[in-house]
Design a protein around this motif. Structure first.
Motif: not given
Length: 301
Positions: A14-18, A25-26, A81-84, A99-103
Motif C-alpha cells: 500500500l505504501a508503494k502506491v499511496l 475518493a473515499f 488500478r482505477t476501473g479494474e 488516488v489518481e490511477g489506483v484504489e
C-alpha cells in the motif's frame, strides 16, 4: 487470522502506491467512519505514511487523521488500478481509498477506526503492543527482555499463549507460535517459570528470523506482494514448508517422531509440537540455567 508478516507485506504494498499522493475518493460501509469523513473529509488529504504495527495497519493522512484497521480472521486489503474489476463483491467492501490511477480496498475488515495522534495514544489495543518483531528497532535481546518481563509478572502462563500475546511480542500468530517453540525445542505447554534464559533467547531470535524470511522484498521498483505459503523450513518443496504446524499424526521432519496437536488457550487455538524434540519440563527443572551465560545456538531449522 493474518499474522504480522501478512500485515507487513500489505502495508509495504500500500505504501508503494499511496504514500505522498492525494486522496481523490473515499467511501466506507461503516457509519462511524462516514461520520468522521463528513466532519473532516478525507478527500484532498495527502497520504503521508502507511505502516504495520503487529497485526494492525495504519494509514496516516495529512491534517492528523489516521485510519486504523485490523483484519481479524477474514479481512484483507487489495490494490486495483482505477476501473479494474474487484476480486471480491462490493458487498464485502468496508473502506475504499483512491488516488489518481489506483484504489486500495479493504474487504471484510471488521475493525476500522479513525484516530488522531492524541486519541491513538489512548488506544490500549494499539499503543500497548509489545515490541514489533518486524520493526527496525527489534532485536533478539529486545524480545528476550519482553519474555523475561512476562515470566516475572505471569510465571504460570504457557509459553505458546505468551507468544500469541500481542502485548508481549507483536506480530506472531498461531503458525509462528508452534514453529518458534519447535525451533527452540521448547514444549509449547510449559509454564514461563520453567524456561531458561537460553530458551527464551532462542525463541526471541527465531521469531525475528522466521518472520523476516517471509517478508523479503523482490528486486525492482514494482509492487511486491507475497505469493505462496508461509515457510519456516528451507525446503523448496511447498509441501515441506513448515516443521510441525498442521502436521498432526505425521513424522517429525527432524527426528521421525509423531507430531501431536492439542487445543490451547482461551480461544482454543491449535498447537502442534513433537514430543521427542520438545520434551516436557516440569517443576523440578524450573529456573534451571538462569545463572549460566546465554548461548547463541545456531539451529539447522
Amino acid at each position: 487470522m493474518p499474522e504480522g508478516d501478512t500485515l507487513f507485506r500489505a502495508a509495504r504494498a500500500l505504501a508503494k502506491v499511496l504514500e505522498g499522493r492525494t486522496v481523490t475518493a473515499f467511501e466506507t460501509a461503516y457509519a462511524k467512519l462516514a461520520s468522521v469523513n463528513d466532519d473532516r473529509p478525507v478527500l484532498g488529504r495527502v497520504i503521508e505514511k502507511v505502516e504495520a504495527r503487529g497485526k494492525w495497519l495504519l494509514i496516516h493522512f495529512s491534517g492528523d487523521l489516521i485510519l486504523v484497521t485490523h483484519m481479524l480472521m477474514s479481512g484483507s486489503w487489495h490494490i486495483y488500478r482505477t476501473g479494474e474489476k474487484w476480486w471480491s463483491p462490493r458487498s464485502a467492501m468496508r473502506v475504499r481509498v483512491a488516488v489518481e490511477g489506483v484504489e486500495a480496498v479493504a474487504f471484510n475488515v471488521p475493525v476500522a477506526e479513525f484516530h488522531t495522534t492524541a486519541s491513538l495514544k489512548r488506544d490500549a489495543m494499539v499503543e500497548k503492543l509489545g515490541p514489533d518483531v518486524l520493526s527496525a528497532s527489534y532485536s533478539g535481546d529486545v524480545g528476550l527482555v519482553a519474555l523475561q518481563k512476562r515470566m516475572v509478572s505471569h510465571p504460570d502462563d504457557e509459553i505458546a499463549n505468551v507468544l500469541l500475546n500481542q502485548r508481549v511480542l507483536a506480530g506472531l500468530g498461531n503458525v509462528y507460535k508452534s514453529e518458534v517453540c519447535f525451533a527452540a525445542r521448547v514444549h509449547p505447554f510449559r509454564a514461563m517459570r520453567t524456561l531458561t534464559v537460553d530458551e527464551m533467547q532462542q525463541m526471541a531470535d527465531v521469531s525475528q528470523r522466521y518472520m523476516q524470511a517471509n517478508v523479503l522484498d523482490g528486486a525492482g521498483d514494482g509492487i511486491v506482494t507475497y505469493s505462496g505459503n508461509r515457510r519456516t523450513t528451507r525446503s523448496a518443496n511447498a509441501a515441506d514448508r513448515l516443521w510441525v504446524y498442521g502436521r498432526r499424526g505425521l513424522e517429525c521432519r527432524r527426528c521421525g517422531g509423531i507430531v501431536e496437536m492439542r487445543k490451547q488457550g482461551v480461544g482454543a487455538r491449535s498447537t502442534y509440537w513433537c514430543p521427542d524434540c520438545q520434551p516436557w519440563v516440569g517443576e523440578g527443572e524450573a529456573m534451571k540455567g538462569w545463572n549460566t551465560p546465554i548461548r547463541r545456538t545456531r539451529m539447522s531449522c
